[in-house]
Design a protein around this motif. Structure first.
Motif, PDB file in Angstrom:
ATOM      1  N   MET A 137       0.888  -1.313  -0.075  1.00  0.00           N
ATOM      2  CA  MET A 137      -0.081  -0.109  -0.005  1.00  0.00           C
ATOM      3  C   MET A 137       0.787   1.319  -0.022  1.00  0.00           C
ATOM      4  O   MET A 137       0.388   2.393  -0.518  1.00  0.00           O
ATOM      5  CB  MET A 137      -1.031  -0.071   0.913  1.00  0.00           C
ATOM      6  CG  MET A 137      -2.166  -1.164   1.161  1.00  0.00           C
ATOM      7  SD  MET A 137      -3.386  -0.764   2.382  1.00  0.00           S
ATOM      8  CE  MET A 137      -2.386  -0.428   3.977  1.00  0.00           C
ATOM      9  N   LEU A 138       2.100   1.248   0.627  1.00  0.00           N
ATOM     10  CA  LEU A 138       2.960   2.499   0.656  1.00  0.00           C
ATOM     11  C   LEU A 138       3.852   2.568  -0.291  1.00  0.00           C
ATOM     12  O   LEU A 138       4.852   3.528  -0.330  1.00  0.00           O
ATOM     13  CB  LEU A 138       3.487   2.359   2.059  1.00  0.00           C
ATOM     14  CG  LEU A 138       2.775   2.426   3.374  1.00  0.00           C
ATOM     15  CD1 LEU A 138       3.563   2.223   4.634  1.00  0.00           C
ATOM     16  CD2 LEU A 138       2.237   3.894   3.520  1.00  0.00           C
ATOM     17  N   GLN A 139       3.767   1.909  -1.289  1.00  0.00           N
ATOM     18  CA  GLN A 139       4.821   2.084  -2.537  1.00  0.00           C
ATOM     19  C   GLN A 139       4.319   3.254  -3.135  1.00  0.00           C
ATOM     20  O   GLN A 139       3.463   3.955  -2.795  1.00  0.00           O
ATOM     21  CB  GLN A 139       4.522   0.842  -3.580  1.00  0.00           C
ATOM     22  CG  GLN A 139       5.043  -0.651  -3.024  1.00  0.00           C
ATOM     23  CD  GLN A 139       4.964  -1.574  -4.038  1.00  0.00           C
ATOM     24  OE1 GLN A 139       4.119  -1.508  -5.042  1.00  0.00           O
ATOM     25  NE2 GLN A 139       5.457  -2.935  -3.633  1.00  0.00           N
ATOM     26  N   ASP A 140       5.414   3.568  -3.998  1.00  0.00           N
ATOM     27  CA  ASP A 140       5.181   5.032  -4.872  1.00  0.00           C
ATOM     28  C   ASP A 140       3.903   5.036  -5.611  1.00  0.00           C
ATOM     29  O   ASP A 140       3.408   6.001  -5.673  1.00  0.00           O
ATOM     30  CB  ASP A 140       6.506   5.295  -5.667  1.00  0.00           C
ATOM     31  CG  ASP A 140       7.754   5.798  -4.679  1.00  0.00           C
ATOM     32  OD1 ASP A 140       7.544   5.991  -3.524  1.00  0.00           O
ATOM     33  OD2 ASP A 140       8.834   5.565  -5.269  1.00  0.00           O
ATOM     34  N   THR A 141       3.653   4.069  -6.173  1.00  0.00           N
ATOM     35  CA  THR A 141       2.427   3.681  -6.852  1.00  0.00           C
ATOM     36  C   THR A 141       1.306   2.909  -6.256  1.00  0.00           C
ATOM     37  O   THR A 141       0.460   2.376  -6.894  1.00  0.00           O
ATOM     38  CB  THR A 141       2.714   3.060  -8.316  1.00  0.00           C
ATOM     39  OG1 THR A 141       3.224   1.684  -8.014  1.00  0.00           O
ATOM     40  CG2 THR A 141       3.530   3.909  -9.117  1.00  0.00           C
ATOM     41  N   GLY A 142       1.398   2.992  -5.079  1.00  0.00           N
ATOM     42  CA  GLY A 142       0.377   1.928  -4.067  1.00  0.00           C
ATOM     43  C   GLY A 142      -0.996   2.814  -3.791  1.00  0.00           C
ATOM     44  O   GLY A 142      -1.077   3.781  -4.178  1.00  0.00           O
ATOM     45  N   LEU A 143      -1.508   1.990  -3.069  1.00  0.00           N
ATOM     46  CA  LEU A 143      -2.912   2.551  -2.788  1.00  0.00           C
ATOM     47  C   LEU A 143      -3.168   3.890  -2.309  1.00  0.00           C
ATOM     48  O   LEU A 143      -3.727   4.912  -2.587  1.00  0.00           O
ATOM     49  CB  LEU A 143      -3.788   1.458  -1.986  1.00  0.00           C
ATOM     50  CG  LEU A 143      -5.213   1.717  -1.557  1.00  0.00           C
ATOM     51  CD1 LEU A 143      -6.190   1.908  -2.410  1.00  0.00           C
ATOM     52  CD2 LEU A 143      -5.802   0.841  -0.403  1.00  0.00           C
ATOM     53  N   TRP A 172       6.946   7.218   1.092  1.00  0.00           N
ATOM     54  CA  TRP A 172       6.905   6.318   2.402  1.00  0.00           C
ATOM     55  C   TRP A 172       7.888   5.487   2.613  1.00  0.00           C
ATOM     56  O   TRP A 172       8.273   5.562   3.931  1.00  0.00           O
ATOM     57  CB  TRP A 172       5.599   5.533   2.328  1.00  0.00           C
ATOM     58  CG  TRP A 172       4.288   6.461   2.019  1.00  0.00           C
ATOM     59  CD1 TRP A 172       3.613   6.765   1.191  1.00  0.00           C
ATOM     60  CD2 TRP A 172       3.618   7.137   3.118  1.00  0.00           C
ATOM     61  NE1 TRP A 172       2.518   7.150   1.180  1.00  0.00           N
ATOM     62  CE2 TRP A 172       2.512   7.651   2.402  1.00  0.00           C
ATOM     63  CE3 TRP A 172       3.748   7.219   4.512  1.00  0.00           C
ATOM     64  CZ2 TRP A 172       1.352   8.522   3.177  1.00  0.00           C
ATOM     65  CZ3 TRP A 172       2.882   8.067   5.213  1.00  0.00           C
ATOM     66  CH2 TRP A 172       1.715   8.700   4.512  1.00  0.00           C
ATOM     67  N   LEU A 173       8.517   4.741   1.713  1.00  0.00           N
ATOM     68  CA  LEU A 173       9.440   3.867   2.194  1.00  0.00           C
ATOM     69  C   LEU A 173      10.822   4.197   1.595  1.00  0.00           C
ATOM     70  O   LEU A 173      11.781   3.675   1.962  1.00  0.00           O
ATOM     71  CB  LEU A 173       9.113   2.448   1.581  1.00  0.00           C
ATOM     72  CG  LEU A 173       7.786   2.009   1.969  1.00  0.00           C
ATOM     73  CD1 LEU A 173       7.266   0.509   1.004  1.00  0.00           C
ATOM     74  CD2 LEU A 173       7.535   1.710   3.442  1.00  0.00           C
ATOM     75  N   SER A 174      10.939   5.319   0.940  1.00  0.00           N
ATOM     76  CA  SER A 174      12.294   5.625   0.170  1.00  0.00           C
ATOM     77  C   SER A 174      13.069   6.812   0.977  1.00  0.00           C
ATOM     78  O   SER A 174      14.121   7.209   0.825  1.00  0.00           O
ATOM     79  CB  SER A 174      12.353   5.690  -1.127  1.00  0.00           C
ATOM     80  OG  SER A 174      11.262   6.818  -1.295  1.00  0.00           O
ATOM     81  N   SER A 175      12.103   7.494   2.052  1.00  0.00           N
ATOM     82  CA  SER A 175      12.764   8.626   2.593  1.00  0.00           C
ATOM     83  C   SER A 175      12.986   8.526   4.083  1.00  0.00           C
ATOM     84  O   SER A 175      12.337   7.510   4.579  1.00  0.00           O
ATOM     85  CB  SER A 175      11.642   9.685   2.316  1.00  0.00           C
ATOM     86  OG  SER A 175      11.787  10.812   3.621  1.00  0.00           O
ATOM     87  N   ALA A 185       9.892   6.847   6.057  1.00  0.00           N
ATOM     88  CA  ALA A 185      10.080   5.371   6.420  1.00  0.00           C
ATOM     89  C   ALA A 185       9.747   5.289   7.906  1.00  0.00           C
ATOM     90  O   ALA A 185       9.090   4.177   8.235  1.00  0.00           O
ATOM     91  CB  ALA A 185      11.311   4.849   5.998  1.00  0.00           C
ATOM     92  N   LYS A 186      10.239   6.003   8.831  1.00  0.00           N
ATOM     93  CA  LYS A 186      10.010   6.018  10.167  1.00  0.00           C
ATOM     94  C   LYS A 186       8.541   6.049  10.431  1.00  0.00           C
ATOM     95  O   LYS A 186       7.961   5.356  11.278  1.00  0.00           O
ATOM     96  CB  LYS A 186      10.827   7.122  10.972  1.00  0.00           C
ATOM     97  CG  LYS A 186      12.202   6.680  11.154  1.00  0.00           C
ATOM     98  CD  LYS A 186      13.032   7.681  11.937  1.00  0.00           C
ATOM     99  CE  LYS A 186      14.617   7.594  12.030  1.00  0.00           C
ATOM    100  NZ  LYS A 186      15.166   7.947  10.812  1.00  0.00           N
ATOM    101  N   GLY A 193      16.397   0.161   5.674  1.00  0.00           N
ATOM    102  CA  GLY A 193      16.688   1.420   5.206  1.00  0.00           C
ATOM    103  C   GLY A 193      15.600   2.382   5.041  1.00  0.00           C
ATOM    104  O   GLY A 193      14.780   2.372   6.075  1.00  0.00           O
ATOM    105  N   PRO A 194      15.929   3.449   4.248  1.00  0.00           N
ATOM    106  CA  PRO A 194      17.003   3.626   3.287  1.00  0.00           C
ATOM    107  C   PRO A 194      18.141   4.096   4.303  1.00  0.00           C
ATOM    108  O   PRO A 194      18.099   4.952   5.200  1.00  0.00           O
ATOM    109  CB  PRO A 194      16.519   4.769   2.526  1.00  0.00           C
ATOM    110  CG  PRO A 194      15.685   5.445   3.317  1.00  0.00           C
ATOM    111  CD  PRO A 194      14.778   4.356   4.252  1.00  0.00           C
ATOM    112  N   ALA A 195      19.431   3.507   4.068  1.00  0.00           N
ATOM    113  CA  ALA A 195      20.687   3.939   4.711  1.00  0.00           C
ATOM    114  C   ALA A 195      20.491   3.838   5.970  1.00  0.00           C
ATOM    115  O   ALA A 195      21.085   4.790   6.901  1.00  0.00           O
ATOM    116  CB  ALA A 195      21.190   5.583   4.382  1.00  0.00           C
TER     117      ALA A 195
END
Length: 285
Positions: A122-128, A143-146, A150-151, A233-235
């Motif tokens: 759901m939290l992907q860039d093109t997710g719901l 959501w998951l790449s920042s 991400a937190k 991640g990230p990092a």
């Protein structure tokens, strides 16, 4: 009499044996190997070297920082929402209480892996979630790449899953509070909000302490959500102490160092639990 005692010991012996083998032995063994190092199949005593290594381990300190950030924000928000929901679902004015109670509790019985994977989709860039936000003209959120988002994603996921669990505990405690107390307060002119802060919360103080300690332990051991959502991640922005223990033990096979990290978590849990007892416990403690 002596014979009866012997029979009693025979009945409890299997449970004691299982507890000793699968609980006490791993705890003691983990503590011992935290003072050792394995090299080429040989194990030797190195004293506090593993614990000294922690002091200079940047990833360990980053994992601790991330864990405490999630703990500081997620636990109070979750417990406060649980208090609000339990009070609302305890109201006599609410219809279909059973349906709402089951609905809010359902996330707690959902598999940790299953719900984490669901949130990751759901939290992907093109997710719901981003597709819904785009309807209102809001740009996609990473959501998951920042590191920050991400937190927030992990905090949202944990809050969704565990709020209903704590709500049920509070709901059970609320039903033991006498209605006469609320009626007397209403006659004195106290509104619902005043009753909530002056009656409900003080009466639930021991239960709030109980859930706070459980939530503290769970958050400091946080593993499933960062592992399934972000892999740390990230990092290393979502690297937690639980995930770091896993990586050292089962990715790098450094069980000695992983045990040292684990016992740091034990110490942190003990310290935070004592602090919560001090400031949240009842006056007679």
């Amino acid at each position: 009499m002596h014979r009866n005692k012997s029979f009693s010991y025979m009945f409890i012996a299997p449970a004691v044996l299982l507890f000793a083998v699968f609980t006490i032995y791993p705890i003691v063994s983990s503590f011992v190997i935290s003072f050792q190092k394995s090299t080429g199949g040989a194990t030797h005593f190195i004293g506090f070297a593993n614990y000294e290594r922690l002091l200079h381990d940047e990833i360990f300190w980053k994992a601790m920082k991330n864990t405490f950030i999630i703990f500081i924000f997620q636990v109070p928000i979750m417990l406060f929402l649980a208090l609000i929901l339990s009070s609302a679902l305890n109201s006599k004015l609410l219809k279909l209480k059973g349906l709402f109670r089951v609905g809010f509790y359902l996330p707690a019985v959902t598999s940790l892996v299953a719900y984490s994977l669901l949130f990751s989709i759901m939290l992907q860039d093109t997710g719901l979630i981003n597709n819904v936000l785009s309807i209102f003209g809001i740009k996609p959120i990473p959501w998951l790449s920042s590191p920050v988002w991400a937190k927030i994603s992990i905090i949202l996921a944990m809050t969704w899953r565990w709020t209903g669990y704590n709500m049920v505990i509070y709901l059970a405690a609320l039903q033991n509070i006498s209605e006469d107390t609320y009626e007397a307060a209403a006659m004195d002119g106290a509104g619902k909000i005043r009753q909530f802060f002056s009656i409900t919360i003080p009466q639930l103080k021991p239960v709030i302490l109980f859930t706070a300690i459980l939530s503290t332990i769970g958050t400091l051991q946080l593993f499933d959500e960062p592992y399934n959502l972000t892999k740390g991640g990230p990092a290393d922005a979502t690297m937690t102490l639980g995930l770091y223990i896993y990586q050292n033990g089962f990715k790098y096979f450094d069980f000695n160092y992983a045990s040292a990290v684990a016992y740091v978590v034990v110490i942190l849990v003990a310290i935070l639990s004592l602090i919560q007892f001090k400031f949240t416990g009842s006056d007679d403690q």
